[in-house]
Write an enzyme that holds these catalytic residues in place. Structure first.
Site, PDB file in Angstrom:
ATOM      1  N   ARG A  55     -23.212  86.111  -1.111  1.00 26.17           N
ATOM      2  CA  ARG A  55     -23.365  84.728  -2.456  1.00 26.17           C
ATOM      3  C   ARG A  55     -24.448  85.440  -3.417  1.00 26.17           C
ATOM      4  O   ARG A  55     -24.378  85.281  -4.420  1.00 26.17           O
ATOM      5  CB  ARG A  55     -23.645  83.732  -1.678  1.00 26.17           C
ATOM      6  CG  ARG A  55     -22.944  83.017  -0.510  1.00 26.17           C
ATOM      7  CD  ARG A  55     -21.494  82.280  -1.227  1.00 26.17           C
ATOM      8  NE  ARG A  55     -20.601  83.193  -1.367  1.00 26.17           N
ATOM      9  CZ  ARG A  55     -19.817  83.900  -0.587  1.00 26.17           C
ATOM     10  NH1 ARG A  55     -20.338  83.685   0.923  1.00 26.17           N
ATOM     11  NH2 ARG A  55     -18.840  84.710  -0.512  1.00 26.17           N
ATOM     12  N   GLN A  85     -28.258  71.173  -7.824  1.00 23.25           N
ATOM     13  CA  GLN A  85     -27.918  71.564  -6.513  1.00 23.25           C
ATOM     14  C   GLN A  85     -27.639  73.071  -6.178  1.00 23.25           C
ATOM     15  O   GLN A  85     -27.122  73.460  -5.028  1.00 23.25           O
ATOM     16  CB  GLN A  85     -26.709  70.769  -5.934  1.00 23.25           C
ATOM     17  CG  GLN A  85     -27.113  69.187  -6.235  1.00 23.25           C
ATOM     18  CD  GLN A  85     -25.906  68.353  -5.890  1.00 23.25           C
ATOM     19  OE1 GLN A  85     -25.292  68.031  -6.954  1.00 23.25           O
ATOM     20  NE2 GLN A  85     -25.472  68.064  -4.678  1.00 23.25           N
ATOM     21  N   ASN A  86     -27.204  73.712  -7.360  1.00 20.19           N
ATOM     22  CA  ASN A  86     -26.888  75.265  -7.263  1.00 20.19           C
ATOM     23  C   ASN A  86     -27.892  76.125  -6.906  1.00 20.19           C
ATOM     24  O   ASN A  86     -29.300  75.929  -7.415  1.00 20.19           O
ATOM     25  CB  ASN A  86     -26.421  75.423  -8.673  1.00 20.19           C
ATOM     26  CG  ASN A  86     -25.035  74.648  -8.937  1.00 20.19           C
ATOM     27  OD1 ASN A  86     -24.536  73.983  -8.085  1.00 20.19           O
ATOM     28  ND2 ASN A  86     -24.632  74.496 -10.214  1.00 20.19           N
ATOM     29  N   HIS A 103     -31.826  72.707  -3.563  1.00 16.82           N
ATOM     30  CA  HIS A 103     -31.451  73.413  -2.414  1.00 16.82           C
ATOM     31  C   HIS A 103     -31.521  74.798  -2.255  1.00 16.82           C
ATOM     32  O   HIS A 103     -31.130  75.563  -1.370  1.00 16.82           O
ATOM     33  CB  HIS A 103     -29.717  73.095  -2.351  1.00 16.82           C
ATOM     34  CG  HIS A 103     -29.407  71.886  -2.213  1.00 16.82           C
ATOM     35  ND1 HIS A 103     -28.146  71.440  -2.541  1.00 16.82           N
ATOM     36  CD2 HIS A 103     -29.738  70.675  -2.004  1.00 16.82           C
ATOM     37  CE1 HIS A 103     -27.874  70.169  -2.511  1.00 16.82           C
ATOM     38  NE2 HIS A 103     -29.147  69.703  -1.722  1.00 16.82           N
ATOM     39  N   THR A 170     -20.741  67.666 -10.059  1.00 14.32           N
ATOM     40  CA  THR A 170     -20.993  67.502  -8.655  1.00 14.32           C
ATOM     41  C   THR A 170     -20.106  66.260  -8.158  1.00 14.32           C
ATOM     42  O   THR A 170     -19.835  65.238  -9.043  1.00 14.32           O
ATOM     43  CB  THR A 170     -22.373  66.925  -8.595  1.00 14.32           C
ATOM     44  OG1 THR A 170     -22.449  66.683  -7.166  1.00 14.32           O
ATOM     45  CG2 THR A 170     -22.719  66.063  -9.276  1.00 14.32           C
TER      46      THR A 170
END
Length: 225
Positions: A55, A85-86, A103, A170
């Protein structure tokens, strides 16, 4: 205007990064419990490291899309704070200056013994058994399922103070991030091709477009630039 944005995986999909929950997304290929929990890391750290190493490489070479760039452009006329959130860092690549990563961040790793001992590694891989300065193994600087989200209080404060709250890309299925809507005392716009399955209040309006197109439409509707 004080604008706060909550961005999710759909924001980065146009940059070629797979979402997690959509058809063909990462969770169709990998089980959450195998690669994205503290238990998985204790049980099979090599598998978890390989997953995040891949990733990280993809995110490192990815380029921000027009949606990312438009949010950065908004800073010329407004105060813009982005809660994402990425974990890919594309908002920063586009030029956004105030980004809160709920996150975590792929480009960073940290000690398993001290969450404050964090290293920036760019697109490099974590090797099996690689240790931090304190002698503990390194782990991705990612908030896994089952772990607390330490930046939530700051995110809640930002949303509560916003004059405009934009939710883009989202599905609003991941908590506690989805719960940020309850702190908004301002107009809320949700941009997503598919209306999220969520119990919305009356101050929420929808734009059923992709992230980039939806943001461009919103900027024009509200005459933000």
């Amino acid at each position: 205007m004080n604008i706060v944005v909550l961005s999710g995986a759909g924001m980065s999909a146009e940059s070629g990064l797979k979402t997690f929950r959509d058809m063909g997304g990462l969770w169709e290929t990998f089980k959450i419990e195998d690669v994205a929990t503290p238990e998985a890391f204790r049980k099979d750290p090599d598998t978890v490291l390989r997953f995040y190493n891949e990733r990280r490489k993809q995110a490192y070479v990815a380029e921000p899309n027009p949606g990312h760039k438009l949010l950065a452009e908004l800073e010329q006329a407004h105060s813009v704070k982005i809660i994402t959130q990425n974990v890919d860092g594309l908002h920063e690549k586009a030029g956004s200056r105030t980004v809160l990563h709920l996150h975590g961040e792929l480009s960073k790793v940290r000690s398993t013994g001290n969450p404050e001992l964090i290293y920036e590694i760019g697109g490099d891989s974590i090797k099996s058994g690689q240790l931090a300065e304190d002698g503990f193994p390194l782990r991705p600087h990612i908030v896994w399922f089952g772990e607390e989200v330490p930046l939530m209080p700051l995110a809640e404060e930002w949303v509560a103070e916003a004059e405009l709250f934009i939710v883009v890309g989202t599905s609003l299925q991941v908590y506690p991030a989805a719960g940020l809507l309850q702190y908004a005392h301002c107009p809320v716009w949700v941009i997503d091709p598919h209306k999220p399955n969520f119990n919305f209040r009356s101050n929420v309006q929808f734009i059923s477009l992709s992230a980039s197109l939806g943001l461009r439409h919103l900027v024009q509707v509200l005459d933000l630039i």
